[in-house]
Scaffold this active site. Sequence first.
Site, short mmCIF file in Angstrom:
data_model
loop_
_atom_site.label_atom_id
_atom_site.label_comp_id
_atom_site.label_asym_id
_atom_site.label_seq_id
_atom_site.Cartn_x
_atom_site.Cartn_y
_atom_site.Cartn_z
N GLU A 178 0.91 -1.26 0.22
CA GLU A 178 0.01 0.10 0.10
C GLU A 178 0.90 1.43 0.23
O GLU A 178 0.61 2.34 0.76
CB GLU A 178 -0.88 0.08 1.22
N GLU A 379 -5.90 -8.16 -0.92
CA GLU A 379 -6.88 -7.85 0.15
C GLU A 379 -8.09 -7.30 -0.30
O GLU A 379 -8.47 -6.61 -1.37
CB GLU A 379 -6.08 -6.48 0.75
P1 P53 Z 1 -7.23 -2.96 9.40
C1 P53 Z 1 -5.41 1.87 6.14
C2 P53 Z 1 -6.34 2.15 5.01
C3 P53 Z 1 -6.77 1.00 4.04
C4 P53 Z 1 -5.86 -0.33 4.46
O1 P53 Z 1 -7.22 -2.71 7.87
C5 P53 Z 1 -5.11 -0.40 5.56
C6 P53 Z 1 -4.97 0.76 6.21
C7 P53 Z 1 -3.86 0.60 7.36
O2 P53 Z 1 -4.50 0.38 8.66
O3 P53 Z 1 -4.32 -1.52 5.76
C8 P53 Z 1 -4.54 -2.64 4.94
O4 P53 Z 1 -6.25 -3.99 9.91
C9 P53 Z 1 -3.21 -3.31 5.28
C10 P53 Z 1 -3.25 -4.54 6.13
C11 P53 Z 1 -4.48 -4.10 7.13
C12 P53 Z 1 -5.69 -4.08 6.45
O5 P53 Z 1 -5.67 -3.47 5.29
O6 P53 Z 1 -6.79 -1.71 10.15
O7 P53 Z 1 -2.52 -3.68 4.18
O8 P53 Z 1 -2.25 -4.47 6.89
O9 P53 Z 1 -4.54 -5.16 8.21
C13 P53 Z 1 -7.15 -4.21 7.09
O10 P53 Z 1 -8.65 -3.32 9.46
#
Ligand code: P53
Length: 481
Positions: A178, A379
């Site tokens: 990201e 993701e």
């Molecule tokens: P969590 C911010 C915005 C979008 C995705 O997020 C993000 C983040 C950082 O928090 O992270 C990605 O765990 C990232 C993963 C993360 C996942 O999205 O905050 O690549 O490490 O766990 C989900 O719900």
Amino acid sequence: MFSAKMPKGFLWGGAVAAHQLEGAWNEDGKGMSVADVMTVGSATQPREITDGVIPGKNYPNHSAIDFYHHYEEDIKLMAEMGFKAFRTSIAWTRIFPKGDETEPNEAGLEFYDRLFETCHKYGIEPVITLSHFEIPFHLIKEYGGFTNRKMIDYFVKFAEVCFKRYKDSVKYWMTFNEIDNQSSFNNDFLMATNSGILFTPGMTDEEKEAAMYQAAHYELVASALAIKIGHEINPDFQIGCMINYSPVRPLTPSSDDVLLADKFEQRRDWFSDVHVFGEYPKEVEAYIVRNGYRPDITDADRQALTEGTVDYVAFSYYQTTTVSSENVKPDELHDLAKAIAKNPTLERSDWGWEIDPKGLRIALNHLTDRYHKPLFIVENGLGAYDKVEADGSVHDDYRIDYLRSHISEMEKAVYLDGVDLMGYLPWGCIDLVSAGTGQMDKRYGFIYVDKNDAGEGTLARSKKDSFYWYQKVISSNGEDL
Ligand code: P53
């Protein structure tokens, strides 16, 4: 509900990142990373990034779900679901504990030997991110993270060691997770996790934005140099960039809103533009020059960017973005967060993330039109509270609904729109520590892990209803949703 079989060889699976599940934060020579100094937060309370590890505070990543000692059991469960691919990261601090050593830590390398061997035993392809919010804390303190040009060398060295060691066991790679998150340059958390930048108190927004453009430039050069070396080490490597892609739309049809949406996208998409095209897009170059945001760029840097372009574009998709020029005029756009408006047509998760399955189809179409490259969804998913029944089952129909509707839109993009898609790796296939909040109870998994936000639990693994559902999706190659 629309469904279609995906092409042969489609990589169904799931995704995680080392710091969010491995635990064992100081075992076998591992050094301290930025993730090791992040405390637990909540839906409303942000995580704190402390100056080193302070006794008495709760650092959830230190033990996480102890995948470091449970990986065989966990990979076996993923194999049972039928996974073809498993995305994780290599914790930088297992390989270079401080980040600036000349020799890697053999015990750290051996852990990933064992992990990848286990994946292959079950026919699962590892898909590997090199830098996923795991910058060595020493590099942050000593060098200021990616504000320092020396970071290029440290990252490239780390990448080269991994490429050589896992030359025959890993084919799919990504450089920075990201990388575009830092377009939110005044978000302290994202700047620390993405780029290892800790802002000093009193810094202005302008100074923060300048720091971001310089740091991101070094990351892009580091990424390009690593990609070039990777392709030399093994020409069969597939190396991608990885962005957090959120298609942007105007709140109304007014030209100001439309232009604002375009500007917003440009300020995020340039990270992948540089990765794909090997040069800065015109708008962002003009913006950087106009604002004096990037004093240090060399001809050698520009050359490197052209020589290390990506084979594919990987992205996370969680939500779409809606913007309004009531909030900020297009030519005044700096702080992206200020432009964001609430989309009245969408529902939200318990953490306030908008839910928009069709946005995934839009994302796949936009990225295909822009890049003409294979895409990889690495993701997607719903963070939700789960309830364990007396008999141990978890009826997570909300998660199934979320994934089913997104997969259906993905299949339309492949089948109806001709998108070249490598695979689908939903986030947090086993419950793990949330990146944003540090919680365990914000769960994404098909596999439940008995551990809560306070860090209590047996760590026992169990199968949620979604486990059996996803197993069926994979065995039908996407037809049976
Ligand atoms: P969590 C911010 C915005 C979008 C995705 O997020 C993000 C983040 C950082 O928090 O992270 C990605 O765990 C990232 C993963 C993360 C996942 O999205 O905050 O690549 O490490 O766990 C989900 O719900």
